[in-house]
Design a protein around this motif. Structure first.
Motif, PDB file in Angstrom:
ATOM      1  N   MET A 189      65.191  17.658  -3.640  1.00 15.80           N
ATOM      2  CA  MET A 189      65.121  18.353  -5.082  1.00 15.80           C
ATOM      3  C   MET A 189      65.272  19.972  -5.099  1.00 15.80           C
ATOM      4  O   MET A 189      65.430  20.447  -6.209  1.00 15.80           O
ATOM      5  N   SER A 238      67.681  21.287  -4.443  1.00 19.62           N
ATOM      6  CA  SER A 238      69.094  21.744  -4.837  1.00 19.62           C
ATOM      7  C   SER A 238      69.269  21.458  -6.263  1.00 19.62           C
ATOM      8  O   SER A 238      70.355  21.523  -6.857  1.00 19.62           O
ATOM      9  N   PHE A 239      68.321  20.882  -6.978  1.00 17.88           N
ATOM     10  CA  PHE A 239      68.325  20.553  -8.402  1.00 17.88           C
ATOM     11  C   PHE A 239      67.391  21.272  -9.313  1.00 17.88           C
ATOM     12  O   PHE A 239      66.487  20.561 -10.142  1.00 17.88           O
ATOM     13  N   LYS A 240      67.372  22.524  -8.941  1.00 15.32           N
ATOM     14  CA  LYS A 240      66.321  23.532  -9.920  1.00 15.32           C
ATOM     15  C   LYS A 240      67.008  23.593 -11.295  1.00 15.32           C
ATOM     16  O   LYS A 240      68.108  23.069 -11.629  1.00 15.32           O
ATOM     17  N   SER A 283      68.633  25.094 -14.368  1.00 16.61           N
ATOM     18  CA  SER A 283      69.884  25.802 -14.203  1.00 16.61           C
ATOM     19  C   SER A 283      70.016  27.008 -15.318  1.00 16.61           C
ATOM     20  O   SER A 283      68.993  26.821 -16.239  1.00 16.61           O
ATOM     21  N   THR A 300      79.935  21.838 -12.776  1.00 13.20           N
ATOM     22  CA  THR A 300      78.754  21.765 -11.962  1.00 13.20           C
ATOM     23  C   THR A 300      78.425  20.632 -11.251  1.00 13.20           C
ATOM     24  O   THR A 300      77.491  20.678 -10.295  1.00 13.20           O
ATOM     25  N   ALA A 343      76.613  19.068  -7.538  1.00 11.27           N
ATOM     26  CA  ALA A 343      75.187  17.999  -7.497  1.00 11.27           C
ATOM     27  C   ALA A 343      75.404  16.835  -6.449  1.00 11.27           C
ATOM     28  O   ALA A 343      74.589  16.374  -5.696  1.00 11.27           O
TER      29      ALA A 343
END
Ligand SMILES: Cc1ncc(COP(=O)(O)O)c(C=O)c1O
Length: 389
Positions: free
Chosen positions: A9, A11-13, A15, A128, A132
């Motif tokens: 997670m 990598s999924f801050k 944005s 983007t 992901a």
């Protein structure tokens, strides 16, 4: 209980999109009337023949089971569409896979073909969701810069032998988001040669295939000789037929790739609502006039916006295709500072280019998803602000 997230997670801050949206909403709460040109979702309705068909189909009580996968009727229509539109032969029973929107294919693709640590070549700036999908697979992006001096096409000759040897996949997107560039046939031929030489699987994202201007019809990657040996193409109904909320798309090309993707997807989901599959196939069969009309609307928006901005002193280039204007910010500004300046002094929201990758710095993306009236308001508002004085 303390809820702890997986390392993945990281990598999924939140944005820049979330940050901007918060700032925009704060302005609205304070009473500002914002003109939002940051959205990537069509504002126009789908064709009436689609909504009429859907409303009829949803009343049929036998249409509510799991579809599991695409119907033969849907696949045959995609095959006919590719043949008619691009002179490409697709076997309806092996070369096409139904998706719940093209995003479904994009984000799952790296998981099927890359292992943790593998390199995936991606456009920079690029959509983007590529990042992901790569993060979900634990793979690593290798950025291919899209530069103005190269007509926003990646320069394959600048990719080192070591990187080319390590790369598992390449993602391409023409017409692109955020950069609305078009690929030439020569460029796609170079891609096929490069991919064959280096054993790289190519995924061409063709989500904006029907949005083009002045007859500059985008080239299907699959229409290039040898492309089907090394690649697949993703198509969407979201932008071409304004069906973004009705999740449907498809992947087409190399049958081994299609089979492997199907293997993953048959473990993840149960297909797409049958009435929607029917609506989508009718869109392919009868949508030509609709797409033409839609192109005219986007073209008139493009002309109005680019003309207006150029007149007030912001030199931006007219795109040949796609849904966006990729505008260089005036000298002395960063993408982010310029974006906030537009919000604060003109009430206009755009997306800063660096949100799409390091080479997006120096640009903002302006979406053509508002009416001519709204675009005129945006131009007037920028004119009245002190930005270009
Ligand atoms: C380049 C690109 N590819 C794919 C998608 C996803 O589209 P879909 O609605 O088909 O999932 C988008 C959506 O904005 C996009 O811009």
């Amino acid at each position: 209980m303390k809820i702890s997230l997986s390392e993945r997670m990281d990598s999924f801050k939140d944005s820049i999109f979330t940050e901007l949206s918060r700032y925009k909403n704060k302005k609205i709460a304070e009473g500002a009337e914002m003109i939002d040109l940051s959205i990537g979702s069509p504002d126009l309705p789908p064709p009436t023949f689609i909504t009429t068909l859907l409303s009829k189909e949803v009343t049929k009580r036998d249409q509510y089971g799991y579809s599991l996968t695409g119907t033969a009727e849907f696949y045959k229509e995609v095959s006919a569409f590719y043949k008619r539109n691009y002179h490409v032969q697709l076997q309806h029973d092996s070369d096409i896979l139904l998706l719940m929107g093209s995003q479904d294919g994009l984000v799952h693709f790296p998981m099927v073909f890359a292992d943790p640590g593998d390199l995936i070549l991606v456009p920079d700036p690029g959509y983007t969701a590529y990042a992901a999908g790569i993060a979900m697979a634990g793979a690593k992006p290798y950025f291919m810069p899209l530069k103005k001096e190269n007509k926003f096409l990646p320069k394959l000759s600048e990719i080192s032998k070591e990187i080319a040897a390590k790369a598992k996949m390449m993602i391409l997107n023409f017409p692109g988001n955020p950069v609305p560039a078009l690929a030439s046939r020569a460029f796609f031929e170079e891609v096929v040669e490069f991919a064959k030489k280096n054993n790289i699987l190519v995924l061409h994202d063709f989500a904006y295939s029907e949005l083009y201007f002045e007859g500059k019809k985008p080239i299907s990657f699959l229409s290039i000789e040898g492309a089907k040996d090394i690649g697949v193409e993703l198509s969407s109904f979201s932008k071409n037929y304004h069906l973004a909320g009705a999740r449907i798309g498809y992947l087409a090309g190399n049958p081994e790739v299609i089979k492997a993707m199907n293997q993953l997807k048959s473990n993840l989901d149960y297909g797409v609502f049958l009435p929607l599959q029917k609506a989508a196939l009718i869109a392919l069969r009868e949508g030509e006039e609709f797409c033409k009309r839609s192109r005219e609307i986007y073209e008139s928006r493009r002309n109005l916006l680019v003309g207006g901005l150029n007149e007030l002193g912001w030199q931006v280039v007219k795109p040949d295709a796609g849904m966006f204007v990729w505008a260089e910010v005036p000298k002395g500004w960063s993408s982010l500072d310029f974006t906030y300046a537009l919000i604060d002094s003109a009430n206009v929201v755009v997306t800063p280019g660096h949100a799409f990758g390091p080479h997006g710095e120096g640009y903002v993306r302006i979406a053509l998803v508002q009416s001519n009236d709204e675009l005129t308001k945006a131009i007037d508002s920028i004119k009245q602000s002190n930005i270009f004085r």
